[in-house]
Motif scaffolding. Structure first.
Motif, mmCIF file in Angstrom:
data_model
loop_
_atom_site.group_PDB
_atom_site.id
_atom_site.type_symbol
_atom_site.label_atom_id
_atom_site.label_comp_id
_atom_site.label_asym_id
_atom_site.label_seq_id
_atom_site.Cartn_x
_atom_site.Cartn_y
_atom_site.Cartn_z
ATOM 1 N N GLN A 281 -4.461 -0.535 -2.594
ATOM 2 C CA GLN A 281 -5.853 -0.728 -2.195
ATOM 3 C C GLN A 281 -6.846 -0.051 -3.126
ATOM 4 O O GLN A 281 -8.048 -0.221 -2.981
ATOM 5 C CB GLN A 281 -6.067 -0.198 -0.769
ATOM 6 C CG GLN A 281 -5.319 -0.994 0.291
ATOM 7 C CD GLN A 281 -5.970 -2.335 0.573
ATOM 8 O OE1 GLN A 281 -6.781 -2.805 -0.199
ATOM 9 N NE2 GLN A 281 -5.595 -2.953 1.679
ATOM 10 N N GLY A 282 -6.328 0.741 -4.114
ATOM 11 C CA GLY A 282 -7.217 1.421 -5.042
ATOM 12 C C GLY A 282 -7.527 2.853 -4.638
ATOM 13 O O GLY A 282 -8.378 3.492 -5.272
ATOM 14 N N ALA B 164 -5.678 -5.420 -12.613
ATOM 15 C CA ALA B 164 -6.453 -6.182 -11.632
ATOM 16 C C ALA B 164 -5.501 -6.993 -10.759
ATOM 17 O O ALA B 164 -4.383 -7.319 -11.175
ATOM 18 C CB ALA B 164 -7.447 -7.115 -12.326
ATOM 19 N N ARG B 165 -5.952 -7.311 -9.544
ATOM 20 C CA ARG B 165 -5.221 -8.236 -8.680
ATOM 21 C C ARG B 165 -5.746 -9.640 -8.910
ATOM 22 O O ARG B 165 -6.883 -9.834 -9.372
ATOM 23 C CB ARG B 165 -5.390 -7.852 -7.210
ATOM 24 C CG ARG B 165 -4.835 -6.502 -6.841
ATOM 25 C CD ARG B 165 -4.635 -6.376 -5.328
ATOM 26 N NE ARG B 165 -5.830 -6.690 -4.555
ATOM 27 C CZ ARG B 165 -6.524 -5.804 -3.832
ATOM 28 N NH1 ARG B 165 -6.144 -4.538 -3.813
ATOM 29 N NH2 ARG B 165 -7.574 -6.185 -3.140
ATOM 30 N N ASP C 192 -6.891 -11.659 -6.867
ATOM 31 C CA ASP C 192 -8.076 -11.983 -6.063
ATOM 32 C C ASP C 192 -9.356 -11.447 -6.688
ATOM 33 O O ASP C 192 -10.446 -11.607 -6.132
ATOM 34 C CB ASP C 192 -7.916 -11.456 -4.640
ATOM 35 C CG ASP C 192 -7.775 -9.929 -4.579
ATOM 36 O OD1 ASP C 192 -7.852 -9.270 -5.643
ATOM 37 O OD2 ASP C 192 -7.565 -9.399 -3.474
ATOM 38 N N PHE D 136 -9.882 -8.107 -7.622
ATOM 39 C CA PHE D 136 -10.060 -6.660 -7.452
ATOM 40 C C PHE D 136 -9.624 -5.935 -8.724
ATOM 41 O O PHE D 136 -8.541 -6.167 -9.255
ATOM 42 C CB PHE D 136 -9.248 -6.163 -6.263
ATOM 43 C CG PHE D 136 -9.358 -4.673 -6.040
ATOM 44 C CD1 PHE D 136 -10.416 -4.148 -5.329
ATOM 45 C CD2 PHE D 136 -8.407 -3.802 -6.555
ATOM 46 C CE1 PHE D 136 -10.529 -2.779 -5.124
ATOM 47 C CE2 PHE D 136 -8.506 -2.436 -6.358
ATOM 48 C CZ PHE D 136 -9.572 -1.928 -5.643
ATOM 49 N N LEU D 137 -10.480 -5.019 -9.214
ATOM 50 C CA LEU D 137 -10.186 -4.240 -10.417
ATOM 51 C C LEU D 137 -9.806 -2.815 -10.043
ATOM 52 O O LEU D 137 -10.454 -2.190 -9.190
ATOM 53 C CB LEU D 137 -11.399 -4.193 -11.355
ATOM 54 C CG LEU D 137 -12.002 -5.508 -11.844
ATOM 55 C CD1 LEU D 137 -13.083 -5.228 -12.877
ATOM 56 C CD2 LEU D 137 -10.948 -6.430 -12.410
ATOM 57 N N TYR D 138 -8.776 -2.311 -10.708
ATOM 58 C CA TYR D 138 -8.401 -0.898 -10.555
ATOM 59 C C TYR D 138 -9.203 -0.098 -11.581
ATOM 60 O O TYR D 138 -8.675 0.482 -12.516
ATOM 61 C CB TYR D 138 -6.895 -0.733 -10.735
ATOM 62 C CG TYR D 138 -6.128 -1.368 -9.599
ATOM 63 C CD1 TYR D 138 -5.846 -0.659 -8.432
ATOM 64 C CD2 TYR D 138 -5.726 -2.699 -9.661
ATOM 65 C CE1 TYR D 138 -5.185 -1.251 -7.374
ATOM 66 C CE2 TYR D 138 -5.054 -3.295 -8.617
ATOM 67 C CZ TYR D 138 -4.799 -2.568 -7.472
ATOM 68 O OH TYR D 138 -4.129 -3.162 -6.419
ATOM 69 N N LYS E 209 -13.388 1.828 -11.916
ATOM 70 C CA LYS E 209 -14.766 2.059 -11.516
ATOM 71 C C LYS E 209 -15.438 2.909 -12.577
ATOM 72 O O LYS E 209 -14.783 3.684 -13.293
ATOM 73 C CB LYS E 209 -14.847 2.737 -10.147
ATOM 74 C CG LYS E 209 -14.321 4.169 -10.093
ATOM 75 C CD LYS E 209 -14.526 4.744 -8.692
ATOM 76 C CE LYS E 209 -14.035 6.183 -8.620
ATOM 77 N NZ LYS E 209 -14.232 6.766 -7.264
ATOM 78 N N CYS F 22 0.825 -1.206 0.000
ATOM 79 C CA CYS F 22 0.000 0.000 0.000
ATOM 80 C C CYS F 22 0.857 1.253 0.000
ATOM 81 O O CYS F 22 0.543 2.252 -0.644
ATOM 82 C CB CYS F 22 -0.923 0.022 1.219
ATOM 83 S SG CYS F 22 -2.177 -1.283 1.212
#
Length: 565
Positions: A38-39, A554-555, A557, A559-561, A563, A19
């Motif tokens: 964390q985005g 994307a990670r 897991d 999670f997408l960077y 929105k 982070c």
């Protein structure tokens, strides 16, 4: 319990480190900015495009904005402009930019001099310090970093000076020294020479660089060397002495003429009489009895098709001509035979007595069934709806295998599997599709197969199998294919997965659990960056749209960077 707590704390601190130190392109609508792991956004989303490439130092990104291209560092523009096309970053030293080709044919010039000035400058390169200052505003035709010396006063693990060779737009050569600490050109060792040629065969990186230089076209080549003089580059002229054969030799170079030859004398050790070609064995009485050594027979067989008939000829090693071709006797059948020759240069039999090589094999058809003829002693009967021979590489050895198709006993559908030349089943004959080429990004369907992982299909689902090691990915995916996108500065050679409308991938062609990223992404994976920004264990994925263009990071897991705006 204590161990579990330690693992949790380790993961927590690792996540915290990501982070703090990692920055990642974040997409909002059609605009890009920079976020942390964390985005959380670190910069405003204002750029048309932001890209990270795996060899870039931490904190640097490429960007484009309203027709300008440039470099970001810690979210702030360092270099930008409409005239730039690509960038290269030398960590802790400088930035080299490639000038965009000037193809404006509608431009008018006031005179011929101005025309030639811009014509020479259609392409080129510019060099910047890390502050974004152009070190030579007239730019260059070519820029080539050569070597580094010295110890930085800022960080002892870094070099202080860099030697750089450049060519200007008039094709003049120069060498200058760049001070990495002060971020400026500290000295020109050579300036505007007609020709400079580096001699790599004499040079020792970090110690000495040999070269020849001519200031003017009419000048002779002058030998020089650049040495590491207490952590600085120093240019010295090299004395030249004339040898008797009038060859020029650099003094002190330690470089030989390369003309040494052997004496030509061949010494033969006296080893006694040449032994007879026999193997000696002891008889019961203790005497030695010579036994003639078995002579192995080597031959090459070839098939020929004439007037719808099949003929076989044999050529024995040592004989000038092959034996007369004889008609190959096929089993009696009320159905006509059809033959097709398939080129194959390989060994079909190898024993102590003989070794039989082939020039070709025969695919034959009887009625609607297919078989294979390998030799006068080895055939695969015509009991298959299809048969495709392959030369498969097994531990460095080529092995003949055959993809065969047979009708299912319960349905008219043809099922496929793999057999060897003895009809031993290697892959069960139960798949709707068996394709050894489907998972290769570049291979074309041909006789020789070097791909270990083959795609299978059954009941509308795909899996992956190997010919001798069994199933490595279950038959449960909607799509399995080689990644078709090309991202040269990222890892893009992998297997793409799709299941229930989501996408995943298999990294490194490695089907162990840690390398299989199961489908969790709404967009296809186009590339991935392992150890992103030099962070160990940090894997980020580049997702692409239906046209194969980068969409967002994307990670693993899920999670997408990204929105929506």
């Amino acid at each position: 319990m204590k161990l579990s707590l330690q693992i949790c704390l380790f993961l927590l601190f690792s996540l915290g480190a990501f982070c703090q130190d990692v920055s990642i392109p974040f997409r909002e609508g059609n605009a890009f900015g920079i976020s942390d792991y964390q985005g959380k956004l670190l910069t405003k989303n204002r750029y048309d495009y932001i890209d990270y490439q795996r060899k870039m130092p931490k904190g640097y990104f490429y960007f484009s904005e309203k027709g300008n291209k440039g470099i970001l560092y810690n979210g702030k523009p360092v270099v930008s402009g409409a005239e730039y096309d690509e960038f290269g970053i030398e960590p802790h030293k400088f930035i080299i930019a490639t000038l965009r080709e000037n193809s404006n044919t509608s431009k008018t010039y006031k005179d011929e001099k101005e025309y030639h000035y811009y014509k020479k400058r259609r392409t080129g390169q510019a060099i910047f310090n890390l502050k974004g200052e152009n070190l030579y505003p007239d730019n260059f035709k070519y820029i080539r970093p050569i070597d580094t010396v010295g110890i930085s006063a800022i960080n002892k693990k870094r070099a202080r000076y860099a030697l750089i060779a450049v060519t200007d737009f008039d094709d003049a050569y120069s060498l200058f020294v760049y001070d990495c600490d002060k971020q400026k050109i500290s000295e020109w060792l050579l300036k505007d020479y007609y020709k400079v040629t580096l001699d790599r065969s004499l040079s020792l990186p970090g110690r000495s660089i040999y070269l020849t230089a001519s200031r003017q076209r009419s000048d002779a080549k002058e030998p020089m060397k650049i040495i590491n003089d207490n952590g600085k580059f120093t240019l010295q002229k090299v004395p030249v002495k004339q040898e008797d054969d009038r060859q020029e030799v650099y003094e002190g170079s330690g470089y030989g003429s390369g003309t040494g030859r052997g004496s030509g004398d061949v010494k033969v050790m006296d080893g006694g009489d040449v032994p007879e070609p026999y193997a000696y064995v002891k008889a019961d009485g203790g005497s030695v009895t010579p036994t003639p050594k078995k002579i192995k027979k080597y031959s090459t067989n070839s098939f020929e098709i004439k007037d719808g008939k099949l003929f076989l000829s044999e050529r024995i090693a040592g004989q000038k001509e092959a034996s007369p071709a004889i008609e190959f006797q096929m089993p009696a059948s009320d159905k006509p035979y059809a033959f097709e020759s398939i080129s194959y240069g390989g060994v079909i039999e190898d024993t102590e007595e003989k070794r039989v090589n082939l020039k070709n094999i025969i695919l034959y058809k009887s009625g609607d069934q297919y078989g294979i003829i390998l030799s006068s002693e080895q055939t695969i009967p015509s009991r298959y709806e299809s048969i495709t021979p392959l030369a498969f590489d097994v531990a460095g050895n080529r092995t003949l295998l055959f993809i065969v198709g047979q009708k299912d006993v319960n349905t008219p559908q043809i099922k496929y599997g793999l057999i060897d030349k003895t009809e031993k089943v290697i892959i069960p004959i139960l798949y709707d599709e068996l394709d050894p080429f489907a998972l290769s990004k570049y291979a074309t369907k041909e006789f020789n197969v070097y791909i270990k992982y083959w795609r299978v299909k059954k009941d509308g689902k795909y899996g992956v199998i190997t010919p001798f090691d069994g199933m490595v990915l279950p038959v449960s995916y909607d799509e399995i294919e080689a990644n078709k996108t090309n991202y040269l500065r990222h890892d893009d050679d992998f297997i793409s997965l799709k299941k229930d409308g989501l996408y995943g991938f298999v990294a490194d062609w490695d089907f162990t659990a840690e390398k299989i990223i199961q489908p969790v992404f709404p967009y296809k994976v186009g590339f991935y960056d392992r150890n992103y920004q030099k962070e160990k264990r940090l894997l980020l994925l580049g997702l692409v749209n239906n046209e194969g263009k980068f969409f967002c990071y994307a990670r693993k897991d899920g999670f997408l960077y990204y929105k929506e705006k």
